[in-house]
Structures are given as C-alpha cells and as structure tokens.
Enzyme design. Sequence first.
Site, PDB file in Angstrom:
ATOM      1  N   THR A 131      30.048  24.780  20.709  1.00 19.60           N
ATOM      2  CA  THR A 131      28.681  24.961  20.220  1.00 19.60           C
ATOM      3  C   THR A 131      28.578  26.084  19.191  1.00 19.60           C
ATOM      4  OG1 THR A 131      28.139  26.488  22.006  1.00 19.60           O
ATOM      5  CG2 THR A 131      27.730  24.139  22.397  1.00 19.60           C
ATOM      6  N   LYS A 157      34.409  40.746  25.164  1.00 14.95           N
ATOM      7  CA  LYS A 157      33.117  40.153  25.470  1.00 14.95           C
ATOM      8  C   LYS A 157      33.076  39.736  26.932  1.00 14.95           C
ATOM      9  CE  LYS A 157      34.498  35.488  24.022  1.00 14.95           C
ATOM     10  NZ  LYS A 157      34.388  34.461  22.978  1.00 14.95           N
ATOM     11  N   GLU A 185      33.871  -2.320  29.676  1.00 15.69           N
ATOM     12  CA  GLU A 185      35.241  -1.994  30.043  1.00 15.69           C
ATOM     13  C   GLU A 185      36.142  -2.044  28.800  1.00 15.69           C
ATOM     14  OE1 GLU A 185      36.469  -4.699  33.054  1.00 15.69           O
ATOM     15  OE2 GLU A 185      34.973  -4.029  34.510  1.00 15.69           O
ATOM     16  N   GLY A 234      28.373  29.177  19.556  1.00 10.92           N
ATOM     17  CA  GLY A 234      27.581  30.334  19.945  1.00 10.92           C
ATOM     18  C   GLY A 234      28.391  31.617  19.972  1.00 10.92           C
ATOM     19  N   ASP A 276      38.584  36.940  21.939  1.00 14.09           N
ATOM     20  CA  ASP A 276      38.626  37.404  23.330  1.00 14.09           C
ATOM     21  C   ASP A 276      40.041  37.855  23.642  1.00 14.09           C
ATOM     22  OD1 ASP A 276      40.130  35.006  23.869  1.00 14.09           O
ATOM     23  OD2 ASP A 276      38.225  33.943  24.067  1.00 14.09           O
ATOM     24  N   GLN A 326      39.309  23.431  31.931  1.00 13.51           N
ATOM     25  CA  GLN A 326      39.276  23.496  33.398  1.00 13.51           C
ATOM     26  C   GLN A 326      40.718  23.524  33.904  1.00 13.51           C
ATOM     27  OE1 GLN A 326      36.188  20.849  35.239  1.00 13.51           O
ATOM     28  NE2 GLN A 326      35.900  20.123  33.145  1.00 13.51           N
ATOM     29  N   HIS A 332      44.411  24.776  25.207  1.00 15.85           N
ATOM     30  CA  HIS A 332      43.506  25.898  25.479  1.00 15.85           C
ATOM     31  C   HIS A 332      44.194  26.952  26.335  1.00 15.85           C
ATOM     32  CE1 HIS A 332      39.735  27.977  25.868  1.00 15.85           C
ATOM     33  NE2 HIS A 332      39.808  27.942  27.188  1.00 15.85           N
ATOM     34  N   ASP A 377      40.457  30.965  16.685  1.00 12.37           N
ATOM     35  CA  ASP A 377      40.295  30.472  18.052  1.00 12.37           C
ATOM     36  C   ASP A 377      40.919  29.086  18.123  1.00 12.37           C
ATOM     37  OD1 ASP A 377      39.555  30.498  20.691  1.00 12.37           O
ATOM     38  OD2 ASP A 377      37.427  30.875  20.305  1.00 12.37           O
TER      39      ASP A 377
END
Length: 319
Positions: free
Chosen positions: A228, A197, A44, A230, A174, A102, A135, A223
């Site tokens: 990652t 894309k 904790e 990719g 994008d 999200q 984001h 960006d």
Amino acid sequence: MTAIDTKNLCIFTGNANPELAKEIAAYIGIDLSSAYVGHFNNGETQVMIDESVRGKDVFLIQPTCQPVNDSMMELLIMVDACKRASAKNITAVIPYYAYARQDRKTRGREPISAKLVADLLTTAGVTRVMTMDLHAAQIQGFFDIPLDHLVGVPILAEYITEKQLQDIVVVSPDLGGVTRARQLADRLQAPIAIIEKRRPMPGVAEVMNLIGSVEGKTAVIIDDIVDTAGSLVEGAKALGKMGAKEVYACCTHAILSDPAVDRIKNSNIKELIITNSIPLTPDKECEKIKSLSVARIFGEGIIRVYTNNSISKLFDRKF
C-alpha cells in the site's frame, strides 16, 4: 550467450504474467510451449497442455500475484498436468512468491502460510523452485527440493548507476532489510542508513529513529515489497525532514494495492524503481514509477539449471 540444444526444454506460462514469460523465452531463443489455461463455467481452473512433455525439462513461469489464489491454483494444476504427462523435471519459476509475509507465528493461532505454499508445490510435483527476493530468506528452508533464490539488486543497481546520482546513501526501511541494503550499497559504493520503526498494527508504521545520516545526500530506499506504500511514503517523508536533498525508492515486487499509486504521486519520492516480477497494469502506471525487466536474469537462471551450470556465478556479472 552460447547456443544450447533446447529440444528437451519447454517453457509454459499461466495468466499471471505472460508478457514476462514471453520476454524470458525470447531471451533464451525459443517459443513459449503451447497450453490452455482458463476456467470452466463454474470458475474452476482448466488446464490443457497442448504438446508432449514426456522426458522433458519443464519450466512453468507464474508469479503468484493478484488474483493470488487464482494464480496459485493455475500453477499447481499446471504442475499436476505436466507430472501426469511424464515430464522429466518440473521447475516452478515464481518471480513473486505469495504468502511469504506469513513466514512465522507472531502470536497464537496464526498460520505459517509460506510453509503451506511450499508443501503444496512439492506435493503437486514440483522438482525445483526458482524465485526472486523472498520476503524472508529462511523460506528457502521450507522446501525439501532444490530452490534457486535470485536477487533483483543487480538490475536495480545498474539502473541507479546509469542515473549518475550524487552523494548516495542507501536506506533500509527497517532492521530486517539491512542485508538487502548492504548488497545495493556495495554495488553503488555508498554508505547505508537504517530507519527504525514500529508497527502498532498490521499495515501501519511509525518512524521512530534513523541510524546513520542522510543530511544533504540523495537517499535511495530499498525494499523487497511495496504494497500500500504507507510505510514507504512515511519513511521518505521522514528522510526529507532529516535533511535528504532527494529521495528515490526501489523494490523488486510492486504489489501497489490501493491507494499506493496515489500515495506515491503525492509523496516526496522522486522516482520509484520496480521490476516486472509483478506486471504493472495500466491503471497503476504513473510518471514516478519506472519498471525494469527481470527477463534476462530469469532467462540466464533457466539456461544454467537446464545445462547444469552454477547459479551463484550468475551474480558476478552485470545485468
């Protein structure tokens, strides 16, 4: 920088990026306030504020980077400690805001985690948030408290300008990043191009088309996040096939999850320019990655909040 009275200003940091916090405090001209942020034996989070914050303006510097949930809990518990110690104002300075990807439901039964984090911060007792390059810009609307949204483009643009690259074209990876690309292009006085894309599955991207021309030019991909790498590497490869003579890339938040660094090393990207909103750990350092400090822009932001001056005018100047 004009001298200010800092007697009621306290800056604390958790364990996510203490070096950045030290840089920010040094820019302002004060020492970091004293606090212990550690763990009990069972894991904790344990927080002890070691000096009085009663009636003071407290700034808690903590990007919610890896380990994400530990960083988040440290921040929330630090906020609670300062609230219960009668701090006048508590500003959460979050250079990297986790769970921002999200931000909406794209299919049934998905959470909107970016809103949940906003609610957690507000409930904990945060009275203001300062962050950088969310984001999705609409996340600002998830808060019912003031939010100062800083941008990393001025820092990136200054470095790219110093490199004196020729025939630059700024490339958005994008359609959603066009605004960011336009901001950088305006500062570099360069045209823009857009990679079209699709994502057949999370974390996988396929380049379909290029809007604009990169033939014979130096392409600079911008960006907000590189995870990652990719999508970034595939985009850079496509630009090379479409005639770009050199490919550079830049981003604000370099998460660099495995195998990102290896991908970048083996790609046609000449240099990846990042900021230290997330610390670049030794295992992720390589000659292709250049890290720039955001301490000046956050230091100026904190000073302006503390002295009740305009934040927007901050971006009229160079960094």
